[in-house]
Design an enzyme around this catalytic site. Structure first.
Site, PDB file in Angstrom:
ATOM      1  N   ALA A 280       5.219 -58.260 -27.649  1.00 62.41           N
ATOM      2  CA  ALA A 280       3.797 -58.498 -27.943  1.00 62.41           C
ATOM      3  C   ALA A 280       3.384 -57.805 -29.224  1.00 62.41           C
ATOM      4  CB  ALA A 280       2.933 -57.985 -26.797  1.00 62.41           C
TER       5      ALA A 280
ATOM      6  N   GLU B 216       9.968 -39.229 -26.231  1.00 66.34           N
ATOM      7  CA  GLU B 216      10.528 -38.378 -27.302  1.00 66.34           C
ATOM      8  C   GLU B 216       9.859 -38.613 -28.644  1.00 66.34           C
ATOM      9  OE1 GLU B 216      11.927 -35.471 -28.227  1.00 66.34           O
ATOM     10  OE2 GLU B 216      13.552 -35.961 -26.846  1.00 66.34           O
TER      11      GLU B 216
ATOM     12  N   VAL C 204       6.492 -36.940 -30.523  1.00 70.21           N
ATOM     13  CA  VAL C 204       6.460 -35.662 -31.241  1.00 70.21           C
ATOM     14  C   VAL C 204       7.776 -35.495 -31.996  1.00 70.21           C
ATOM     15  CG1 VAL C 204       6.259 -33.157 -31.008  1.00 70.21           C
ATOM     16  CG2 VAL C 204       5.035 -34.634 -29.405  1.00 70.21           C
TER      17      VAL C 204
ATOM     18  N   GLU D 250      -0.947 -42.643 -44.205  1.00 72.69           N
ATOM     19  CA  GLU D 250      -1.579 -43.904 -43.804  1.00 72.69           C
ATOM     20  C   GLU D 250      -2.292 -44.447 -45.046  1.00 72.69           C
ATOM     21  OE1 GLU D 250      -1.437 -45.364 -40.801  1.00 72.69           O
ATOM     22  OE2 GLU D 250      -0.131 -43.760 -40.113  1.00 72.69           O
TER      23      GLU D 250
ATOM     24  N   LYS E 234      -0.101 -34.206 -31.131  1.00 72.92           N
ATOM     25  CA  LYS E 234       1.277 -33.791 -30.828  1.00 72.92           C
ATOM     26  C   LYS E 234       1.274 -32.438 -30.121  1.00 72.92           C
ATOM     27  CE  LYS E 234       3.014 -36.252 -34.841  1.00 72.92           C
ATOM     28  NZ  LYS E 234       3.601 -36.199 -36.166  1.00 72.92           N
TER      29      LYS E 234
HETATM   30  N1  LIG Z   1       6.097 -44.750 -38.326  1.00 73.53           N
HETATM   31  C1  LIG Z   1       6.563 -43.547 -37.993  1.00 73.53           C
HETATM   32  O1  LIG Z   1       7.294 -42.890 -38.746  1.00 73.53           O
HETATM   33  C2  LIG Z   1       6.226 -42.948 -36.650  1.00 73.53           C
HETATM   34  C3  LIG Z   1       6.743 -41.695 -36.292  1.00 73.53           C
HETATM   35  C4  LIG Z   1       6.471 -41.189 -35.011  1.00 73.53           C
HETATM   36  C5  LIG Z   1       5.661 -41.896 -34.147  1.00 73.53           C
HETATM   37  N2  LIG Z   1       5.123 -43.095 -34.546  1.00 73.53           N
HETATM   38  C6  LIG Z   1       4.264 -43.808 -33.611  1.00 73.53           C
HETATM   39  O2  LIG Z   1       4.865 -45.055 -33.298  1.00 73.53           O
HETATM   40  C7  LIG Z   1       3.854 -46.020 -33.046  1.00 73.53           C
HETATM   41  C8  LIG Z   1       4.113 -47.245 -33.897  1.00 73.53           C
HETATM   42  O3  LIG Z   1       4.071 -46.876 -35.267  1.00 73.53           O
HETATM   43  P1  LIG Z   1       4.194 -47.997 -36.413  1.00 73.53           P
HETATM   44  O4  LIG Z   1       4.324 -47.241 -37.669  1.00 73.53           O
HETATM   45  O5  LIG Z   1       5.210 -49.010 -36.036  1.00 73.53           O
HETATM   46  O6  LIG Z   1       2.726 -48.653 -36.312  1.00 73.53           O
HETATM   47  P2  LIG Z   1       2.243 -50.063 -36.930  1.00 73.53           P
HETATM   48  O7  LIG Z   1       3.157 -50.450 -38.045  1.00 73.53           O
HETATM   49  O8  LIG Z   1       0.802 -49.928 -37.163  1.00 73.53           O
HETATM   50  O9  LIG Z   1       2.496 -51.120 -35.742  1.00 73.53           O
HETATM   51  C9  LIG Z   1       1.742 -51.151 -34.578  1.00 73.53           C
HETATM   52  C10 LIG Z   1       2.076 -52.433 -33.837  1.00 73.53           C
HETATM   53  O10 LIG Z   1       1.370 -52.450 -32.597  1.00 73.53           O
HETATM   54  C11 LIG Z   1       0.812 -53.751 -32.424  1.00 73.53           C
HETATM   55  N3  LIG Z   1      -0.316 -53.695 -31.483  1.00 73.53           N
HETATM   56  C12 LIG Z   1      -1.561 -53.197 -31.657  1.00 73.53           C
HETATM   57  N4  LIG Z   1      -2.281 -53.334 -30.523  1.00 73.53           N
HETATM   58  C13 LIG Z   1      -1.473 -53.928 -29.621  1.00 73.53           C
HETATM   59  C14 LIG Z   1      -1.651 -54.333 -28.272  1.00 73.53           C
HETATM   60  N5  LIG Z   1      -2.796 -54.128 -27.633  1.00 73.53           N
HETATM   61  N6  LIG Z   1      -0.599 -54.904 -27.632  1.00 73.53           N
HETATM   62  C15 LIG Z   1       0.592 -55.106 -28.272  1.00 73.53           C
HETATM   63  N7  LIG Z   1       0.793 -54.746 -29.563  1.00 73.53           N
HETATM   64  C16 LIG Z   1      -0.209 -54.157 -30.229  1.00 73.53           C
HETATM   65  C17 LIG Z   1       0.410 -54.174 -33.815  1.00 73.53           C
HETATM   66  O11 LIG Z   1       0.199 -55.576 -33.832  1.00 73.53           O
HETATM   67  P3  LIG Z   1      -0.101 -56.385 -35.184  1.00 73.53           P
HETATM   68  O12 LIG Z   1       1.242 -56.485 -35.871  1.00 73.53           O
HETATM   69  O13 LIG Z   1      -0.603 -57.677 -34.679  1.00 73.53           O
HETATM   70  O14 LIG Z   1      -1.097 -55.579 -35.946  1.00 73.53           O
HETATM   71  C18 LIG Z   1       1.659 -53.719 -34.590  1.00 73.53           C
HETATM   72  O15 LIG Z   1       2.665 -54.676 -34.473  1.00 73.53           O
HETATM   73  C19 LIG Z   1       2.520 -45.322 -33.349  1.00 73.53           C
HETATM   74  O16 LIG Z   1       1.918 -44.899 -32.163  1.00 73.53           O
HETATM   75  C20 LIG Z   1       2.911 -44.154 -34.225  1.00 73.53           C
HETATM   76  O17 LIG Z   1       2.015 -43.064 -34.114  1.00 73.53           O
HETATM   77  C21 LIG Z   1       5.397 -43.644 -35.760  1.00 73.53           C
END
Ligand SMILES: NC(=O)c1ccc[n+]([C@@H]2O[C@H](COP(=O)([O-])OP(=O)(O)OC[C@H]3O[C@@H](n4cnc5c(N)ncnc54)[C@H](OP(=O)(O)O)[C@@H]3O)[C@@H](O)[C@H]2O)c1
Length: 357
Positions: free
Chosen positions: A44, A146, A149, A207, A222
């Site tokens: 999704a 995991e 954090v 961001e 975290k």
């Molecule tokens: N990036 C990193 O280095 C990193 C490190 C540690 C932790 N994290 C955590 O990992 C998570 C993902 O990070 P990311 O960088 O991949 O974020 P992202 O690029 O913003 O992707 C988020 C995804 O979630 C989808 N989404 C939003 N609401 C939803 C819902 N209700 N149901 C299903 N899907 C939904 C979005 O859909 P759309 O594509 O349609 O917008 C998008 O595909 C976050 O919580 C972030 O804090 C990330």
């Protein structure tokens, strides 16, 4: 014999797409090592849900990843009509994976708990809502998180292992943001605050709106997750947070903020210089104990482990009954899609292999 483990994947952003690629690349490994095959039965994004009870083929998954990589919606693949029901795939043997950054997944996660599914989260939000809402997740034995954090660093699993062997966590400290770590070391090297923020933004460390990182809330989340894991039922309001920009710059557009940021150059230069006069450096540090905690800019000895951290590296120090004077230390890269997805995949494989046993 190979056991198929159904995977329900919520989120196809940077981490979700990398996770799909890693799952496909490691299929033979999991089959040979554990007799497990991860079968994605639902996937999704924020717009649509793609369900296939038999499991999506590698070709379908690769197609979905390409569509999302191009910035399109899953709706372009499945159309406007629901492709199936999530309720039908929330079976006891399934693992629900939340790699969104959304509060809207909480309902599905609660259903997953009720159905006895395994749950893996990179999303911090469900674990940092008010304690009376979050405690059910922390009490759920088949939850792994995991990547919430330190991305792929073994912070949560180390904490679990300490607690499972009867140790008691006394306090925690850490530099938990790669972005703010980068900022601190740039300022230490004489780069003005505004320039360091602009460089971090241009390098993709922040961001799109850098204030989301500079505000310190993500670090506080975290710290709160670690505190709750340690057994302290703290709330966000028990943590003081020092944002790295003043309230007066909150309402500005991103462009206006980047321009106004030059007004902060002297403030942070003076703080860095004051620290340097005492042979100290500034680190964006989170400290938490059973009574509460603080997240903010802290002067630490230049020679210590915290002081010698460079760039976006993360650091976690865990003080326990057994590690009273010198903490258990975990340090390394704490962000990035590859290591984060690997942290998520490690959790999935851990749950899958335990559950089939
Ligand atoms: N990036 C990193 O280095 C990193 C490190 C540690 C932790 N994290 C955590 O990992 C998570 C993902 O990070 P990311 O960088 O991949 O974020 P992202 O690029 O913003 O992707 C988020 C995804 O979630 C989808 N989404 C939003 N609401 C939803 C819902 N209700 N149901 C299903 N899907 C939904 C979005 O859909 P759309 O594509 O349609 O917008 C998008 O595909 C976050 O919580 C972030 O804090 C990330």
């Amino acid at each position: 014999m190979t056991t198929h483990v159904p995977i329900v994947l919520l989120g196809l952003g940077t981490v979700g797409r990398t996770l799909v690629k890693q799952m496909l690349e490691t299929r033979a490994l999991h089959r040979d090592r554990y007799g497990v095959e991860l079968k994605v039965v639902a996937i999704a994004d924020s717009q649509a849900l793609y369900v296939n009870n038999d499991g999506l083929s590698a070709e379908s998954l690769e197609h979905v990843v390409r569509v999302k990589q191009d910035g399109r919606s899953l709706r372009d693949v499945v159309g406007d009509r629901p492709s199936g029901s999530l309720a039908l795939v929330l079976t006891e043997d399934a693992i629900v994976v939340d790699v969104t950054a959304s509060t809207r997944t909480e309902g599905v996660l609660r259903e997953a708990v009720a159905c006895g599914c395994g749950i893996v989260m990179a999303n911090k939000l469900p674990l940092t809502v008010d304690w009376h809402m979050a405690k059910g997740f922390f009490a759920y034995a088949d939850l792994r998180h995991e990547a919430t954090v330190g991305a792929g660093l073994p912070v949560i699993s180390t904490m679990r292992s300490l607690l499972d062997t009867g140790d008691c966590v006394r306090s925690l400290e850490g530099c938990m943001s790669g972005t703010l770590g980068y900022l601190c070391t740039q300022i230490e090297q004489g780069v003005p605050y505004s320039k360091a923020v602009a460089q971090a933004q241009a390098s993709g460390f922040t961001e799109p709106d850098p204030r989301e990182d500079l505000g310190g809330r993500d670090v506080a989340r975290k710290a709160l997750i670690l505190a709750r894991l340690a057994g302290w039922p703290l709330e966000m309001s028990d943590l003081s947070i020092e944002p790295l920009y003043p309230q007066s710059l909150t309402g500005l557009t991103v462009e206006a903020f980047m321009t106004a940021a030059t007004s902060l150059d002297d403030v942070y230069r003076e703080r860095a210089d004051a620290a340097a006069r005492k042979d100290q450096v500034l680190r964006y540090l989170a400290r938490v104990s059973p009574e509460g905690g603080a997240v903010g800019l802290t002067a630490v000895s230049r020679q210590g482990l915290l002081g010698s951290l460079q760039g976006p590296a993360n650091y976690f120090g865990i003080y326990t009954d057994r590690y009273e004077q010198e903490p258990v230390v975990i340090s390394g890269p704490g962000a990035g899609p590859e290591v984060t997805a690997a942290g998520v995949l490690g959790d999935i494989v851990d749950l899958a292999s335990r559950r089939i046993r």
